[in-house]
Write an enzyme that holds these catalytic residues in place. Structure first.
Site, short mmCIF file in Angstrom:
data_model
loop_
_atom_site.label_atom_id
_atom_site.label_comp_id
_atom_site.label_asym_id
_atom_site.label_seq_id
_atom_site.Cartn_x
_atom_site.Cartn_y
_atom_site.Cartn_z
N PRO A 262 1.43 7.45 -1.83
CG PRO A 262 1.70 9.74 -1.36
CD PRO A 262 1.09 8.47 -0.81
CG ASP B 242 -6.17 -7.37 -3.07
OD1 ASP B 242 -5.52 -7.30 -2.01
OD2 ASP B 242 -7.41 -7.48 -3.10
CG ASP C 36 0.93 3.45 5.42
OD1 ASP C 36 0.08 3.50 6.33
OD2 ASP C 36 1.36 4.46 4.84
CB CYS D 11 -2.78 7.96 8.86
SG CYS D 11 -3.85 7.62 7.45
CG ASP E 219 -1.14 1.59 -3.99
OD1 ASP E 219 -0.84 1.91 -2.82
OD2 ASP E 219 -2.22 1.89 -4.52
CB CYS F 131 -0.94 0.01 1.19
SG CYS F 131 -1.86 -1.52 1.41
CB CYS F 132 4.03 1.75 -1.83
SG CYS F 132 3.60 1.69 -3.59
N GLY G 213 6.01 8.15 -0.38
CA GLY G 213 6.90 8.84 0.55
C GLY G 213 7.74 7.88 1.38
CE LYS G 214 4.02 5.77 6.05
NZ LYS G 214 3.04 6.44 5.17
#
Length: 441
Positions: free
Chosen positions: A254, A301, A320, A373, A275, A251-252, A256-257
């Protein structure tokens, strides 16, 4: 397009439950004069931020609620109310311009309604707000389900969480460790007349005193810095990266990580950035290219490992997970409109399914870092507790005590004024190659 009309059109789609502001705003912004785009964004995001209060006031001033077919008029009214109570726009301009937009909606009847309600709000709004604030939904500007959930889970913190959610978020930067040290870049900012501060928890983080156009910051185009909240920056450090490791960022988008992982450890064997949406991976590629980094991008998926995993284990996995995003409401205030109480349990189920699916791809002795988050325990410590109970080969590792609040599992960060967003982390190690004893459904 008039910026008030543009903001209302973007908000109407959100009120109808069909999109987020991130997806509805770009189309209308393209039709607004360049000099009015900032105002359009301010009206859209500001109205969403204070929507529970504005809608409560509108309900008192209206004789009957809007029909579903008139979400555009409802959104225009809320934009008008936002201007009256949360901006410095002169009342006559706020009312006149907003009422005038009704013609573009091809609903001439709305002009009289908007004019009457906005003028009554101008006259009686402050007194009505004083009465309405007995209701915590109005006082804290959060939908009832979320306000009650926060109060139940965090009785000592819920008011501070709501207050922080209603603030404008600080602009945070992440220095590219491969190209520049944080202290050196802080000195560059000072020389450029830009006030900035080192973040407390991320060694690569910088907080700007005032938001600015990132493209005007020294070295942005060359990949020396990126925009990323401090809480999200903690992930790369918590992974305990080392040369030769194979890393999965699930689930990368946009990205940033993903980029931070590559900045922190240049000698990784490979980074797979996964993603679900191919379109979202375009943003990941753009960030990688600007930073002169390389990762293998995969659209799939995460749960369907038979479709994307090559059988080679990962030494590190960052999950994430998709979540309610209740920790980043100040950056995405339309979450107040879009999220519902019924969304949370299905999200927790999805999070458990992803953990179960990804665990077999992790090498024995490898580490999985679970992140959201969200500030809701249903998506955080409860998910990890259930996973550990059904996965005999998993153990939890301690996290550093310098950030957030220790939970029965993991650590919870709340949004902070002039600080990080709301976030959650839990760190798991695989001690044996065992399958779940009771797969989540």
């Amino acid at each position: 397009m008039n910026p008030r009309l543009a903001a209302a059109r973007a908000l109407a789609v959100v009120l109808s439950g069909k999109a987020s502001l991130n997806s509805s705003l770009p189309d209308v912004l393209a039709k607004v004069d360049a000099r009015d785009r900032g105002l359009t964004q301010e009206l859209a995001f500001g109205t969403a931020r204070w929507q529970p209060r504005l809608s409560g006031l509108a309900e008192r001033l209206l004789q009957k609620p809007f029909k579903a077919a008139d979400r555009d008029v409802e959104a225009l009214l809320l934009v008008g109310l936002y201007q009256l109570f949360y901006t410095r726009i002169p009342p006559h301009a706020a009312i006149g311009e907003t009422v005038g937009c009704a013609e573009k909606l091809k609903k001439p009847w709305a002009k009289g309604l908007l004019n009457a309600v906005l003028r009554n709000a101008q006259r009686d709004g402050e007194a009505l707000f004083a009465e309405l604030e007995r209701d915590p939904v109005i006082r804290f500007a959060h939908p009832r389900w979320l306000q009650k959930s926060l109060k139940a889970h965090w009785p000592e913190h819920w008011e501070a969480i709501c207050t922080a959610n209603n603030l404008h978020p600080p602009m945070m930067l992440r220095v590219n460790h491969r190209q520049v040290e944080r202290d050196a870049y802080l000195a560059e900012l000072q020389d450029a007349g830009i006030e900035a501060f080192a973040c407390s928890h991320s060694r690569d983080g910088i907080r700007l005193a005032a938001a600015c156009d990132v493209t005007q910051l020294p070295g942005f185009a060359e990949g020396r810095i990126s925009v990323q909240d401090e809480a999200a920056q903690l992930a790369a450090g918590l992974l305990d990266l080392a040369p030769g490791q194979r890393v999965l960022d699930a689930c990368c988008a946009p990205g940033g990580k993903t980029c931070h992982i590559l900045e922190r450890e240049p000698a990784l064997a490979e980074v797979i950035a996964l993603d679900l949406e191919p379109k979202r991976l375009q943003r990941v590629r753009e960030n990688l290219d600007r930073l002169q980094l390389n990762a293998t991008l995969v659209a799939a998926d995460a749960r369907a490992t038979d479709q994307w995993w090559d059988g080679q284990p990962f030494q590190r996995i960052l999950l994430d997970a998709p979540c309610s995003a209740t920790g980043v409401i100040r950056r995405h205030p339309d979450i107040k409109l879009a999220r519902q109480a019924d969304d949370i349990a299905p999200l927790a189920t999805l999070q458990g399914e992803m953990l179960d699916a990804l665990w077999p791809t992790l090498a024995v002795g490898g580490v999985l870092l679970y992140a959201t988050c969200s500030v809701l325990p249903t998506e955080n410590r409860n998910v990890i507790e259930a996973f550990l109970a059904r996965m005999p080969g998993a153990r939890e590792l301690d996290l550093p005590s310098g950030f957030g609040i220790e939970q029965s599992h993991g650590r919870q960060l709340f949004p902070q004024e002039n600080g990080h967003d709301g976030f959650y982390y839990a760190k798991l190690i695989k001690i044996a190659a065992q399958s779940p004893t009771n797969i989540s459904t």
